[in-house]
Design an enzyme around this catalytic site. Structure first.
Site, short mmCIF file in Angstrom:
data_model
loop_
_atom_site.label_atom_id
_atom_site.label_comp_id
_atom_site.label_asym_id
_atom_site.label_seq_id
_atom_site.Cartn_x
_atom_site.Cartn_y
_atom_site.Cartn_z
N ASP A 12 0.85 -1.19 0.00
CA ASP A 12 0.00 0.00 0.00
C ASP A 12 0.89 1.24 0.00
O ASP A 12 1.70 1.43 0.90
CB ASP A 12 -0.91 -0.02 1.24
CG ASP A 12 -2.06 0.96 1.13
OD1 ASP A 12 -1.81 2.13 0.78
OD2 ASP A 12 -3.21 0.55 1.38
N VAL A 16 0.32 2.74 6.53
CA VAL A 16 -0.80 2.62 7.48
C VAL A 16 -1.65 3.88 7.43
O VAL A 16 -1.19 4.97 7.75
CB VAL A 16 -0.29 2.40 8.92
CG1 VAL A 16 -1.47 2.33 9.89
CG2 VAL A 16 0.54 1.12 8.99
N HIS A 17 -2.89 3.74 6.99
CA HIS A 17 -3.86 4.84 7.02
C HIS A 17 -5.16 4.27 7.58
O HIS A 17 -5.17 3.14 8.07
CB HIS A 17 -4.02 5.46 5.63
CG HIS A 17 -4.28 4.47 4.54
ND1 HIS A 17 -5.51 4.30 3.95
CD2 HIS A 17 -3.46 3.55 3.96
CE1 HIS A 17 -5.42 3.34 3.03
NE2 HIS A 17 -4.20 2.87 3.01
N GLY A 18 -6.25 5.04 7.49
CA GLY A 18 -7.50 4.62 8.14
C GLY A 18 -7.94 3.22 7.73
O GLY A 18 -8.25 2.37 8.57
N GLY A 21 -5.26 0.61 9.04
CA GLY A 21 -5.15 0.56 10.49
C GLY A 21 -6.37 -0.01 11.16
O GLY A 21 -6.27 -0.82 12.07
#
Lengths: 160, 140
Positions: A12, A16-18, A21
């Site tokens: 990705d 780490v994003h919404g 995560g």
């Protein structure tokens, strides 16, 4: 110590994003997010921002370089269900070639940049990306595109 | 258990689009807008229709004391179903609860309390702090 329990590896661009995560971490039942990216391993602000998501999801998070991961992954304890996130197919390939046992590789967001062609709705790849992904598959990893857990998996062969 | 997200204007469908982008959708979560062309009876009818097959429901309303909130509370007083009503909750809480909805066995009040407490813990000012991410004695 036995083999590290790596539940999933996701490629990705945003690491780490919404989505990663909260949604992916809980749907696969991981308790440790391992961000493998050489830049992020040396960038305190990026680490702080990604830690906020991990903290609210109640999972641990580590920021390691590719090299550190290859050298240390085998110290993982059996209770650690590890979710590895990398930015590029190249890093996934380096991990596999370095002996890190990646069994499932999910291709998430791969943004457009110069010279990349659209492969699926959210993924753009160039020849190098494709050859790196093929190399991962040849080493026995299951490689597929899946944006969110609800989506059907599309295997690498299907999309390229 | 069913969650019903409702609010003025396109509050509900707006949150629905957020959830869709993040998770691809959540089973057992419905979204009902209260738009300018509706009155409270129409909204109440929509609520009743939406929950007719469920015994336990939590309403997630945009605003304390607003019409969606009031109509949800009225419905909860009818006593036929186990209904709790919350307001002011956020997307983080809706996502977290929505993803675990199928395995939740408690009452609507227990779930509603959980949604409110997650919303509160995710409402904050970002503050810098040095992060400690190195391993415990056991593992990495």
């Amino acid at each position: 110590m036995g083999e590290p329990n790596i539940v999933l590896t996701r490629i990705d661009n945003r690491l780490v994003h919404g989505q990663v995560g909260v949604v992916w971490t809980s749907s696969i039942g991981a308790n440790l997010l391992l961000v493998v990216n050489d830049d992020t391993a040396n960038d305190p602000l990026q680490q702080e921002l990604m830690s906020a998501t991990a903290e609210s999801s109640g999972v641990g998070i580590r920021f390691w370089t590719v090299e550190k991961t290859i050298n240390n992954i085998h110290r993982a304890s059996a209770r650690q269900k590890i979710f590895i996130v990398v930015r590029t197919p190249e890093d996934a390939r380096k991990l596999i070639e370095g002996g890190v046992p990646l069994k499932n590789i999910d291709i998430g967001n791969m943004h457009f940049s110069e010279g990349k062609k659209q492969v699926t709705k959210y993924t753009y790849m160039d020849d190098k990306d494709i050859s790196d992904l093929k190399a991962c598959a040849e080493k026995g990893a299951s490689v597929y595109v899946q944006e969110v857990p609800e989506d059907k998996k599309q295997s690498l062969e299907e999309v390229i | 258990m069913k969650l019903v997200v409702t609010g003025h204007g396109n509050y509900a469908s707006g949150i629905e689009s957020t959830v869709k982008l993040l998770a691809g959708g959540l089973a057992g979560v419905d979204f009902i807008d209260f738009t300018g062309d509706m009155d409270e009876n129409g909204l109440s009818k929509k609520f009743s229709e939406e929950i007719k097959d469920d015994d336990k429901i939590v309403f997630i309303c945009d605003l304390l004391g607003g019409t969606p909130f009031k109509e949800a509370v009225k419905l909860s007083m009818s006593g036929e179903k186990d209904i709790s009503v919350t307001c002011g909750c956020n997307v983080g809480a809706i996502m977290e609860i929505g993803l675990q909805l199928s395995t939740f066995n408690g009452t609507s009040k227990e779930l509603a309390d959980k949604i409110v407490s997650i919303s509160q813990s995710q409402t904050k000012v970002f503050e810098h702090k040095n992060i400690e991410t190195e391993s415990a004695d056991d593992g990495i």
